[in-house]
Design an enzyme around this catalytic site. Sequence first.
Site, PDB file in Angstrom:
ATOM      1  N   ASP A 166      -9.665  -0.528   2.490  1.00 24.63           N
ATOM      2  CA  ASP A 166     -10.164   0.588   1.690  1.00 24.63           C
ATOM      3  C   ASP A 166      -9.334   1.829   2.014  1.00 24.63           C
ATOM      4  O   ASP A 166      -8.493   1.810   2.911  1.00 24.63           O
ATOM      5  CB  ASP A 166     -11.633   0.803   2.081  1.00 24.63           C
ATOM      6  CG  ASP A 166     -12.368   1.782   1.190  1.00 24.63           C
ATOM      7  OD1 ASP A 166     -11.848   2.148   0.125  1.00 24.63           O
ATOM      8  OD2 ASP A 166     -13.492   2.179   1.564  1.00 24.63           O
ATOM      9  N   GLU A 181      -5.035   4.724  -0.531  1.00 19.78           N
ATOM     10  CA  GLU A 181      -4.255   5.420  -1.591  1.00 19.78           C
ATOM     11  C   GLU A 181      -3.059   6.144  -1.000  1.00 19.78           C
ATOM     12  O   GLU A 181      -2.084   6.298  -1.716  1.00 19.78           O
ATOM     13  CB  GLU A 181      -5.173   6.389  -2.345  1.00 19.78           C
ATOM     14  CG  GLU A 181      -6.218   5.681  -3.190  1.00 19.78           C
ATOM     15  CD  GLU A 181      -7.255   4.917  -2.381  1.00 19.78           C
ATOM     16  OE1 GLU A 181      -7.611   5.399  -1.289  1.00 19.78           O
ATOM     17  OE2 GLU A 181      -7.691   3.843  -2.825  1.00 19.78           O
ATOM     18  N   ASP A 223     -15.592   2.913  -6.080  1.00 20.57           N
ATOM     19  CA  ASP A 223     -16.899   3.544  -5.900  1.00 20.57           C
ATOM     20  C   ASP A 223     -17.566   3.945  -7.209  1.00 20.57           C
ATOM     21  O   ASP A 223     -17.550   5.095  -7.612  1.00 20.57           O
ATOM     22  CB  ASP A 223     -16.733   4.780  -5.010  1.00 20.57           C
ATOM     23  CG  ASP A 223     -16.192   4.419  -3.630  1.00 20.57           C
ATOM     24  OD1 ASP A 223     -16.245   3.226  -3.260  1.00 20.57           O
ATOM     25  OD2 ASP A 223     -15.742   5.333  -2.926  1.00 20.57           O
TER      26      ASP A 223
END
Length: 884
Positions: free
Chosen positions: A429, A432, A566
């Site tokens: 997770d 980015e 999310d």
Amino acid sequence: MGRALLVALIGFAVSSVLAGTNVDPKVLDACPGYTASNVKVLGGTLTAALKLAGKACNVFGDDIPSLSLKVVYETKNRIHVKITDASSARYEVPESVLPRPSAANPVPPLLANIQFKYTTSPFSFSIVRTSTSEVLFSTASHPIIFESQYLRVKTALPSNANIYGLGEHTNSFRLNPNNTTLTLWSRDAYGVPSGSNLYGNHPVYFEQRKTGTHGVFLLNSNGMDIKLTPGALEYNAIGGLLDFYFLAGSQTDPTEVAKQYAEIVGTPAEVPYWSFGLHQCRFGYQNYIDVSQVITNYSAAGIPLETMWTDIDYMDRRRIFTVDPQYFPMNRMREVVDYLHAHDQHFVLMTDPAVGYAPGEGYGPFDRGTQADIWLKNSNGSAHLGLVWPGVSVYPDWFNPKIQSYWSNEFSIFYSPKTGLDIDGAWIDMNEPASFCDLPCDNPFEQAVQQNLPPPRSSPPPDPNTPIFVNATAVGRINKRDNLLNPLYSINNAAPGGNLSSKTAFTNTVHANGLTEYNTHNLYGTMMSVATHQAMLDRRPGKRTLVITRSTFAGAGAHVGKWLGDNFAEDDHYRLSIAGMLGMATVYQVPMVGADICGFAGNTTETLCARWATLGAFYPFMRNHNADNAISQEFYRWPQTTAAAKNALDIRYRLIDYFYTAFHQASELGTPVVSPMWFKYPKDTATYGIEYQFFFGDSILVSPVTDPSSTSVSIYLPKDVFYDFKTLAPVQGKGAQVQLSNIALSEIPVHIKGGVILPLREKAQMTTAELRETDFEFVVAPGADGSASGSLYIDDGESIKQARQTEVSLVYKFGTLTVLGQFGYKTGVNVARVKVLGVSKAPKSAFLNGKLVAQKGIKYDKAAKVLQVDVGLPFTHGFTLTVV
Ligand SMILES: *[C@@H]1O[C@H](CO)[C@@H](O)[C@H](O)[C@H]1NC(C)=O
Ligand SMILES: *[C@@H]1O[C@H](CO)[C@@H](O)[C@H](O)[C@H]1NC(C)=O
Ligand SMILES: *[C@@H]1O[C@H](CO)[C@@H](O)[C@H](O)[C@H]1NC(C)=O
Ligand SMILES: *[C@@H]1O[C@H](CO)[C@@H](O)[C@H](O)[C@H]1NC(C)=O
Ligand SMILES: *[C@@H]1O[C@H](CO)[C@@H](O)[C@H](O)[C@H]1NC(C)=O
Ligand SMILES: *[C@@H]1O[C@H](CO)[C@@H](O)[C@H](O)[C@H]1NC(C)=O
Ligand SMILES: *[C@@H]1O[C@H](CO)[C@@H](O)[C@H](O)[C@H]1NC(C)=O
């Protein structure tokens, strides 16, 4: 997961962005473009020089005066068009991240299904379908602009074009062709707001026309805006090359374009059989007792939990590769993992990339990384500091030559089967990469304090001696002139302030090979994916694994799966998950995909969660996941949700071998495992805009109730024969909408597309291990011509190289079912029976391998038109069954 805290900020950011987006198109169209000269054609290769055709327009920097053009007909169906600076090297996506397909044997243009045409002055090019001369892509009316930090190509499109892809986004699957801007820049996009850039980057689109399907892939990892305006599509990239791959697709079968794209980015990695089972996760499990109770409570409710997940809660001060000694002590967590493994169940944990900055604290992962010197660096050579869950953090540099050994080593220590947590899959997770630091972020230490990171625990620790599982029932790479922080063209980044470095590692940071984050930002998540996949393979050599990531780039699917980030527990996000899944699975070649079932943030409801359980059962990756500040939403929490999960899982599990076979084919050929309706009905224009119905595998049409609180839905059935999955009764599609009503919360409309033979498991048991021990039932669903076919692939479910495989073809013609193939893998199960659907009159007799079947072995249901014949043969040989 990102944080709820960001919601208000994002809303503000979107309106405050002053993007290059606002440039008058006339200014761009007034640029001089280029003139082609020295054009050389040799077989399937064309090269030319491009010289600036007039006074430079210098819109977002200086126009580059001379470019080089190279066109290669790489295959019959693929043309590669590459335009770059003729005098100096520019950044392009490294081969190490995305290996290019071979272009060693160009095909003669005469043999190709698409053609490259050009005009020399001003230079423009088009891609034309050979057989029809139809123009698929054309830069004719709009000059190409090529500046150091701004590239622009604009093609004409038909009006009201059917364009799919260009994600990751949460727009409709079929993009609004009149007014859409798609921004590609990886972002921690809490709440997955529509119309904004999200976690992943896939600059590829498929265009569907009644005359065929084709694809266009711009291999470029820089930030970009792609704008759809009436009759046009425009790329605006802030770096890299114009590196286009044009795919001919097909005039009849959209699947071909998917396969052709897979030839570039790779076919998907195979996943273990078990990964198709039900996954349960949430952010906010307080301690190991909570985790153990979820496992037992699922069993008690009779809902087949396959895999238990734990979010960052398990970590000590939110540092990766640690467990909290009080809340999630290692010995107790090992008990949980042992328990799961003893019951054929599985365990997955989250690993973020950011490593807590902790000099002198004895934190091994930080010390070893510092020692190995593998952190992402500022331009002055110091480690770049961001702010993530553990507070001030450093980021692994996936380009560092020592990164794999570092990462695999950390995995081998913390996830050691002997002394650590023996995970079966990995969840990655915040890649980015995300940062919580607000710009200018000149003092992340101060911000860590202000933002309360890492956050303290909200509950007291449990008694370390609390017994668990008592009485549990078991079941189953730089141009120095470039402005890396402030390029003149500003993409429409939705992060606060729109700054490229907002909420992520700074774009002027530098990788070990000299590449900057400016160019490679969009690759970070995918590179972490590859390294994590490798680390998992190093732990269990020869075995497939499951790695689920948030951020992806083109090619990620060849290594990992992806969850859609999310989302919110809202009706909209329930519906949008379908477009998200189709984007990943059908277009981007990342088929192991699913959204957080019941919704991540916000409180779900019994109704929404029940409906979502039924829809989620048809995501390739089925996981219920929740935020720490939302109410619990395990499927067993409400009666109607329990019933919905059970019913939907029953269907999913019976279909698991059908889907496993589809996934195996995908890994070999790149055929999508889920697809939009138009993939199967490409001539039926009514299907092009269908957002909420899709095919699971080739032949299972899923038509969820679109308004979760309603019990009815209007669905479209093309002119074709279908069968209701529940009753098996035939349903004639008329190329019209059909209103379905009285759909209980536990139900979901599912239809079998005529022409298929489904190898179903007889019953859906607790774990997939048990499921593999249940018998088969073949369901023959004839198409309009009375025939049907199918296939079944079985192996051990986990080895990368398979010693023994079973591959069977199922064909039904003129009343005879023929099952044949190779039976290398011993299933140890039988084919219990065969059901033939749409049989209008009771048969007189049936012959199994030529022998008459006793009458009591034949059943006919006149109302549903289903004929059932008992078979009872061990699934070790083929057989024939004839009904007369
Ligand atoms: C886009 O514009 C075309 C032509 O005006 C129109 O037919 C179509 O409905 C529009 N599409 C959308 C999604 O608004
Ligand atoms: C295009 O979309 C933008 C953003 O959604 C919106 O503000 C604008 O009004 C739309 N323009 C047209 C002509 O629909
Ligand atoms: C599990 O079920 C027990 C008994 O109903 C309940 O007390 C407990 O709160 C549940 N725990 C979880 C984590 O579901
Ligand atoms: C290096 O650059 C970073 C980020 O701009 C800055 O915080 C740091 O103080 C600099 N370090 C040195 C030694 O100049
Ligand atoms: C973006 O943020 C960086 C780092 O704070 C700063 O140097 C730069 O000037 C900012 N750019 C804009 C357009 O605000
Ligand atoms: C386990 O089962 C036994 C026998 O039924 C019972 O006495 C005991 O209370 C149970 N323990 C728990 C923790 O439920
Ligand atoms: C969710 O429910 C909890 C418990 O009822 C409540 O405290 C919280 O405010 C709710 N959250 C939202 C976003 O409504």
